[in-house]
Motif scaffolding. Structure first.
Motif, PDB file in Angstrom:
ATOM      1  N   ASP A   4     -20.155  35.390  10.238  1.00 16.66           N
ATOM      2  CA  ASP A   4     -20.079  36.605  11.055  1.00 16.66           C
ATOM      3  C   ASP A   4     -19.116  37.624  10.454  1.00 16.66           C
ATOM      4  OD1 ASP A   4     -21.867  35.491  12.793  1.00 16.66           O
ATOM      5  OD2 ASP A   4     -20.375  34.895  14.301  1.00 16.66           O
ATOM      6  N   GLU A   5     -17.942  37.137  10.029  1.00 17.20           N
ATOM      7  CA  GLU A   5     -16.929  38.042   9.481  1.00 17.20           C
ATOM      8  C   GLU A   5     -17.376  38.630   8.146  1.00 17.20           C
ATOM      9  OE1 GLU A   5     -13.771  40.231  10.229  1.00 17.20           O
ATOM     10  OE2 GLU A   5     -14.287  38.539  11.529  1.00 17.20           O
ATOM     11  N   SER A   6     -18.012  37.808   7.297  1.00 17.06           N
ATOM     12  CA  SER A   6     -18.437  38.283   5.971  1.00 17.06           C
ATOM     13  C   SER A   6     -19.577  39.288   6.053  1.00 17.06           C
ATOM     14  CB  SER A   6     -18.865  37.093   5.100  1.00 17.06           C
ATOM     15  OG  SER A   6     -20.027  36.475   5.627  1.00 17.06           O
ATOM     16  N   GLU A   7     -20.366  39.232   7.147  1.00 13.90           N
ATOM     17  CA  GLU A   7     -21.518  40.132   7.276  1.00 13.90           C
ATOM     18  C   GLU A   7     -21.177  41.450   7.968  1.00 13.90           C
ATOM     19  OE1 GLU A   7     -24.505  37.832   9.233  1.00 13.90           O
ATOM     20  OE2 GLU A   7     -25.152  36.813   7.377  1.00 13.90           O
ATOM     21  N   LYS A   8     -19.967  41.595   8.454  1.00 21.92           N
ATOM     22  CA  LYS A   8     -19.561  42.848   9.102  1.00 21.92           C
ATOM     23  C   LYS A   8     -19.582  43.995   8.089  1.00 21.92           C
ATOM     24  CE  LYS A   8     -16.552  41.142  12.814  1.00 21.92           C
ATOM     25  NZ  LYS A   8     -15.156  41.101  13.309  1.00 21.92           N
ATOM     26  N   LYS A   9     -20.125  45.106   8.496  1.00 23.27           N
ATOM     27  CA  LYS A   9     -20.145  46.299   7.643  1.00 23.27           C
ATOM     28  C   LYS A   9     -18.872  47.112   7.803  1.00 23.27           C
ATOM     29  CE  LYS A   9     -24.321  45.444   6.205  1.00 23.27           C
ATOM     30  NZ  LYS A   9     -24.560  44.998   4.806  1.00 23.27           N
ATOM     31  N   GLU A  10     -18.323  47.095   9.007  1.00 18.90           N
ATOM     32  CA  GLU A  10     -17.115  47.860   9.304  1.00 18.90           C
ATOM     33  C   GLU A  10     -16.080  46.963   9.981  1.00 18.90           C
ATOM     34  OE1 GLU A  10     -18.249  51.126  11.704  1.00 18.90           O
ATOM     35  OE2 GLU A  10     -19.493  52.068  10.159  1.00 18.90           O
ATOM     36  N   GLU A  11     -14.822  47.357   9.857  1.00 18.84           N
ATOM     37  CA  GLU A  11     -13.703  46.645  10.485  1.00 18.84           C
ATOM     38  C   GLU A  11     -13.668  45.163  10.124  1.00 18.84           C
ATOM     39  OE1 GLU A  11     -13.642  47.343  14.667  1.00 18.84           O
ATOM     40  OE2 GLU A  11     -13.491  49.510  14.461  1.00 18.84           O
ATOM     41  N   LYS A  12     -14.001  44.879   8.897  1.00 16.91           N
ATOM     42  CA  LYS A  12     -13.942  43.489   8.436  1.00 16.91           C
ATOM     43  C   LYS A  12     -12.477  43.083   8.266  1.00 16.91           C
ATOM     44  CE  LYS A  12     -16.868  42.243   5.280  1.00 16.91           C
ATOM     45  NZ  LYS A  12     -17.546  42.031   3.964  1.00 16.91           N
ATOM     46  N   ASP A  13     -12.108  41.934   8.809  1.00 10.20           N
ATOM     47  CA  ASP A  13     -10.736  41.423   8.687  1.00 10.20           C
ATOM     48  C   ASP A  13     -10.664  40.514   7.460  1.00 10.20           C
ATOM     49  OD1 ASP A  13      -8.265  40.224   8.931  1.00 10.20           O
ATOM     50  OD2 ASP A  13      -8.348  40.110  11.123  1.00 10.20           O
ATOM     51  N   GLU A  14     -10.273  41.085   6.308  1.00  6.86           N
ATOM     52  CA  GLU A  14     -10.261  40.345   5.039  1.00  6.86           C
ATOM     53  C   GLU A  14      -9.289  39.171   5.073  1.00  6.86           C
ATOM     54  OE1 GLU A  14     -12.261  40.723   2.670  1.00  6.86           O
ATOM     55  OE2 GLU A  14     -13.080  42.745   2.784  1.00  6.86           O
ATOM     56  N   LYS A  15      -8.145  39.381   5.701  1.00  4.37           N
ATOM     57  CA  LYS A  15      -7.147  38.302   5.741  1.00  4.37           C
ATOM     58  C   LYS A  15      -7.655  37.130   6.573  1.00  4.37           C
ATOM     59  CE  LYS A  15      -2.217  37.457   6.152  1.00  4.37           C
ATOM     60  NZ  LYS A  15      -0.890  38.060   6.350  1.00  4.37           N
ATOM     61  N   LEU A  16      -8.305  37.436   7.713  1.00  2.00           N
ATOM     62  CA  LEU A  16      -8.877  36.371   8.534  1.00  2.00           C
ATOM     63  C   LEU A  16      -9.945  35.615   7.751  1.00  2.00           C
ATOM     64  CD1 LEU A  16      -9.439  34.843  11.181  1.00  2.00           C
ATOM     65  CD2 LEU A  16     -10.985  36.718  11.828  1.00  2.00           C
ATOM     66  N   LEU A  17     -10.780  36.350   7.018  1.00  2.00           N
ATOM     67  CA  LEU A  17     -11.846  35.712   6.254  1.00  2.00           C
ATOM     68  C   LEU A  17     -11.279  34.787   5.180  1.00  2.00           C
ATOM     69  CD1 LEU A  17     -14.840  35.378   5.751  1.00  2.00           C
ATOM     70  CD2 LEU A  17     -14.782  37.421   4.303  1.00  2.00           C
ATOM     71  N   VAL A  18     -10.210  35.233   4.507  1.00  3.68           N
ATOM     72  CA  VAL A  18      -9.563  34.383   3.495  1.00  3.68           C
ATOM     73  C   VAL A  18      -9.028  33.106   4.136  1.00  3.68           C
ATOM     74  CG1 VAL A  18      -7.588  34.188   1.916  1.00  3.68           C
ATOM     75  CG2 VAL A  18      -8.980  36.263   1.915  1.00  3.68           C
ATOM     76  N   ASN A  19      -8.360  33.252   5.284  1.00  2.00           N
ATOM     77  CA  ASN A  19      -7.809  32.080   5.979  1.00  2.00           C
ATOM     78  C   ASN A  19      -8.913  31.114   6.388  1.00  2.00           C
ATOM     79  OD1 ASN A  19      -5.184  32.982   5.739  1.00  2.00           O
ATOM     80  ND2 ASN A  19      -5.181  33.998   7.738  1.00  2.00           N
ATOM     81  N   LEU A  20     -10.022  31.654   6.899  1.00  2.00           N
ATOM     82  CA  LEU A  20     -11.153  30.804   7.292  1.00  2.00           C
ATOM     83  C   LEU A  20     -11.723  30.060   6.087  1.00  2.00           C
ATOM     84  CD1 LEU A  20     -13.016  33.230   9.750  1.00  2.00           C
ATOM     85  CD2 LEU A  20     -11.866  31.099  10.369  1.00  2.00           C
ATOM     86  N   CYS A  21     -11.882  30.768   4.970  1.00  2.00           N
ATOM     87  CA  CYS A  21     -12.436  30.143   3.752  1.00  2.00           C
ATOM     88  C   CYS A  21     -11.514  29.061   3.212  1.00  2.00           C
ATOM     89  CB  CYS A  21     -12.694  31.212   2.693  1.00  2.00           C
ATOM     90  SG  CYS A  21     -14.095  32.290   3.060  1.00  2.00           S
ATOM     91  N   GLU A  22     -10.204  29.311   3.266  1.00  2.00           N
ATOM     92  CA  GLU A  22      -9.252  28.310   2.789  1.00  2.00           C
ATOM     93  C   GLU A  22      -9.304  27.053   3.662  1.00  2.00           C
ATOM     94  OE1 GLU A  22      -5.938  31.286   0.749  1.00  2.00           O
ATOM     95  OE2 GLU A  22      -5.556  30.440   2.738  1.00  2.00           O
ATOM     96  N   CYS A  23      -9.279  27.263   4.975  1.00  2.00           N
ATOM     97  CA  CYS A  23      -9.326  26.099   5.880  1.00  2.00           C
ATOM     98  C   CYS A  23     -10.630  25.326   5.709  1.00  2.00           C
ATOM     99  CB  CYS A  23      -9.187  26.560   7.331  1.00  2.00           C
ATOM    100  SG  CYS A  23      -7.562  27.176   7.754  1.00  2.00           S
TER     101      CYS A  23
END
Length: 329
Positions: A4-23
């Motif tokens: 869901d986060e990676s497919e956002k066109k706007e207001e994507k939270d890059e830091k959240l996505l990195v944390n999710l990918c790491e976990c």
């Protein structure tokens, strides 16, 4: 959440996505579903490209590289997703030394794990990025930080413990590579000598490191790209022959050393079609024979007869014919 986060066109939270990918990557170290690999790899590599030189950003970058190194070698990743970026990371550190030893080793571990599935990467690993040269340099630096003579005391030696673990990671990465490598050059010949030095230093108090060195010797002896001449120059052969005489060898060490010897013996018994290689084989055969004579190796093998019998019950790699473990001229 990752999708869901990676497919956002706007207001994507890059830091959240990195944390999710790491976990997610660290919780699924054995295998990541194919559809999530592009998200994880692209996101983590993007996190390593941040150039703001503050301490927090540096830690985030290195955590992303460490996480990448845990993506299992079984996961199939297309080269276009990672190759240019991981090359940049390695070359940048070679030029600027801008990463910790753990992060640099992690970048190499990620690349070598990809090589296990895709041998077309070997030219990049050997000729472009000089894997062996870099490994020698890193192993030498790490070896200086370990107090080889002291018994391990976990509470008192936290810093040395860290370097010990990084050194272990290098040795395991080298072992992965050596099972499959086909390209060979002088840098790899020198690497054998470096591993021998670490083995000699570690055998009394650092058994995990010692055992990884033994794995390395066996992998090198089995790999046809590695010449017996290189194993002789690097002192791997005489080191093993010396160690065989020790009364303190356990069953594991006996197994691996015998395996090394029988592989060397078999290779020296195989005639070469090329005249120059055949002449070299005969010279090496005599050298190994003389080493065996000097070390009293045949008596050692006879004394191991009971252990060999125990070992061959669990492995088809050994025989009860003692001459198979020797080199005769």
């Amino acid at each position: 959440m990752m999708i869901d986060e990676s497919e956002k066109k706007e207001e994507k939270d890059e830091k959240l996505l990195v944390n999710l990918c790491e976990c997610f990557s660290l919780l699924n170290v054995k295998e990541i579903p194919d559809e999530l690999i592009p998200i994880c790899v692209t996101c983590l590599l993007k996190a390593t490209s941040e150039k703001q030189g503050n301490e927090e950003t540096q830690k985030e970058m290195e955590t992303a590289i460490l996480t990448l190194s845990y993506i299992a070698r079984y996961c199939k990743i297309e080269k276009k997703l990672y190759l240019n970026e991981i090359k940049k990371i390695i070359k940048c550190n070679q030029e600027h030394h801008n990463m910790t030893q753990l992060a640099y080793q992690s970048a190499w571990k990620f690349l070598i794990c990809r090589f296990v599935r895709d041998e077309s990467l070997e030219e990049v690993v050997v000729d472009e990025l000089h894997f062996a040269r870099e490994a020698i340099k890193e192993l030498e630096e790490l070896a200086k930080c370990v107090d080889w003579k002291s018994e391990k005391e976990k509470e008192k030696r936290k810093k040395e413990k860290q370097e010990e673990l990084i050194l272990l990671r290098w040795l395991r990465t080298l072992n992965r590579y050596f099972r499959r490598c086909k390209l060979w050059n002088e840098e790899y010949s020198e690497l054998i000598g470096s591993i021998v030095q670490i083995y000699r230093a570690s055998r009394d108090n650092y058994r995990d490191i010692c055992h990884q060195c033994i794995y390395y010797f066996v992998n090198a002896a089995e790999n046809r790209a590695v010449k017996v001449d290189d194993l002789l120059k690097g002192r791997a052969v005489d080191t093993v022959l010396e160690e065989m005489q020790l009364q303190t060898l356990n069953k594991y060490e006996t197994y691996e050393f015998l395996l090394f010897c029988i592989k060397i013996s078999r290779r020296l018994k195989e005639e070469e079609e090329d005249e120059a290689e055949e002449a070299k084989r005969k010279i090496n055969k005599r050298r190994v024979f003389e080493m065996m004579e000097e070390e009293g190796y045949e008596d050692v093998i006879v004394s191991f007869y009971g252990k060999i019998y125990y070992i061959i019950r669990y492995s088809s790699k050994f025989t009860l014919n003692i001459s198979d473990y020797l080199v005769n001229i």
